[in-house]
Scaffold this active site. Sequence first.
Site, PDB file in Angstrom:
ATOM      1  N   MET A  92       0.810  -1.220   0.000  1.00 41.66           N
ATOM      2  CA  MET A  92       0.000   0.000   0.000  1.00 41.66           C
ATOM      3  C   MET A  92       0.844   1.270   0.000  1.00 41.66           C
ATOM      4  SD  MET A  92      -2.691  -1.627  -0.257  1.00 41.66           S
ATOM      5  CE  MET A  92      -4.013  -0.448  -0.153  1.00 41.66           C
ATOM      6  N   HIS A 111      -4.233  -4.965  -8.430  1.00 43.71           N
ATOM      7  CA  HIS A 111      -5.147  -3.897  -8.017  1.00 43.71           C
ATOM      8  C   HIS A 111      -6.587  -4.422  -8.047  1.00 43.71           C
ATOM      9  CE1 HIS A 111      -6.453   0.174  -7.269  1.00 43.71           C
ATOM     10  NE2 HIS A 111      -7.394  -0.025  -8.171  1.00 43.71           N
TER      11      HIS A 111
HETATM   12  C1  GAR Z   1      -5.780  -6.950  -2.451  1.00 43.39           C
HETATM   13  O1  GAR Z   1      -7.168  -6.871  -2.653  1.00 43.39           O
HETATM   14  C2  GAR Z   1      -5.065  -6.083  -3.465  1.00 43.39           C
HETATM   15  O2  GAR Z   1      -5.725  -6.023  -4.705  1.00 43.39           O
HETATM   16  C3  GAR Z   1      -5.087  -4.745  -2.776  1.00 43.39           C
HETATM   17  O3  GAR Z   1      -4.857  -5.022  -1.425  1.00 43.39           O
HETATM   18  C4  GAR Z   1      -5.409  -6.294  -1.123  1.00 43.39           C
HETATM   19  C5  GAR Z   1      -4.384  -7.099  -0.346  1.00 43.39           C
HETATM   20  O4  GAR Z   1      -4.955  -8.228   0.199  1.00 43.39           O
HETATM   21  N1  GAR Z   1      -4.087  -3.867  -3.298  1.00 43.39           N
HETATM   22  C6  GAR Z   1      -4.280  -2.570  -3.459  1.00 43.39           C
HETATM   23  O5  GAR Z   1      -5.303  -2.006  -3.143  1.00 43.39           O
HETATM   24  C7  GAR Z   1      -3.088  -1.834  -4.034  1.00 43.39           C
HETATM   25  N2  GAR Z   1      -3.438  -0.500  -4.354  1.00 43.39           N
HETATM   26  P1  GAR Z   1      -4.031  -9.354   0.840  1.00 43.39           P
HETATM   27  O6  GAR Z   1      -3.081  -8.665   1.817  1.00 43.39           O
HETATM   28  O7  GAR Z   1      -4.975 -10.275   1.533  1.00 43.39           O
HETATM   29  O8  GAR Z   1      -3.284 -10.035  -0.283  1.00 43.39           O
END
Ligand code: GAR
Length: 190
Positions: A92, A111
Amino acid sequence: MRVVLLGSGRGSNAEAILKAQGEGRLGRAQVVAIFTDKPDAPMLALGPRFGVPAQFVDPRRSRPSSRAPARSATSPPSAPCAPDLVVLAGFMRVLKPGFLDAFAGRIINLHPSLLPSFPGLDGIGQAFRHGVKITGCTVHEVNAAVDGGRILDQEAVRIEEADTVETLAARIHVAEHRLLPAVIARLSGA
Ligand code: GAR
């Protein structure tokens, strides 16, 4: 293909990648390290579970990767890791130019929307609030434009009448867990 995973939170996508590797679905890719920018990221627990080095790197102590790659929060130690591919799996933070230069063409991001719609923070909530009927997830190359690099693959998810942000997020995560390992396998030449 040596893969480094960067994440900030739960790590369900990192887990999906490591499971795919264990089941022989990651092609020639091998995860060699996991880094987080949060000391308490649940993702760190994946390290001992899957036998991969997992480490918190303090972003406040980061330095430009060209000068001190082994110390930069947004620069995985390039000598020990020597990554062929850096995968942002729920990372993030916006990467610094030094990092982008060091790994140019070798960074991909996941994303939770169908880019170019709903870039930036909270892609799932943005799509839900906008009222679109189809959203999904995207894997794309990373460049200096936030969520703006070349799209490698996408999976669509329909937003149902009964959905809440939470139920929608759960289905998008299921799609992500299919999409990201498949893209990595493909990039590995499998
Ligand atoms: C996921 O949904 C990914 O697409 C998002 O964070 C989440 C992480 O989940 N990424 C973003 O929003 C990047 N801008 P996780 O930690 O369970 O893999």
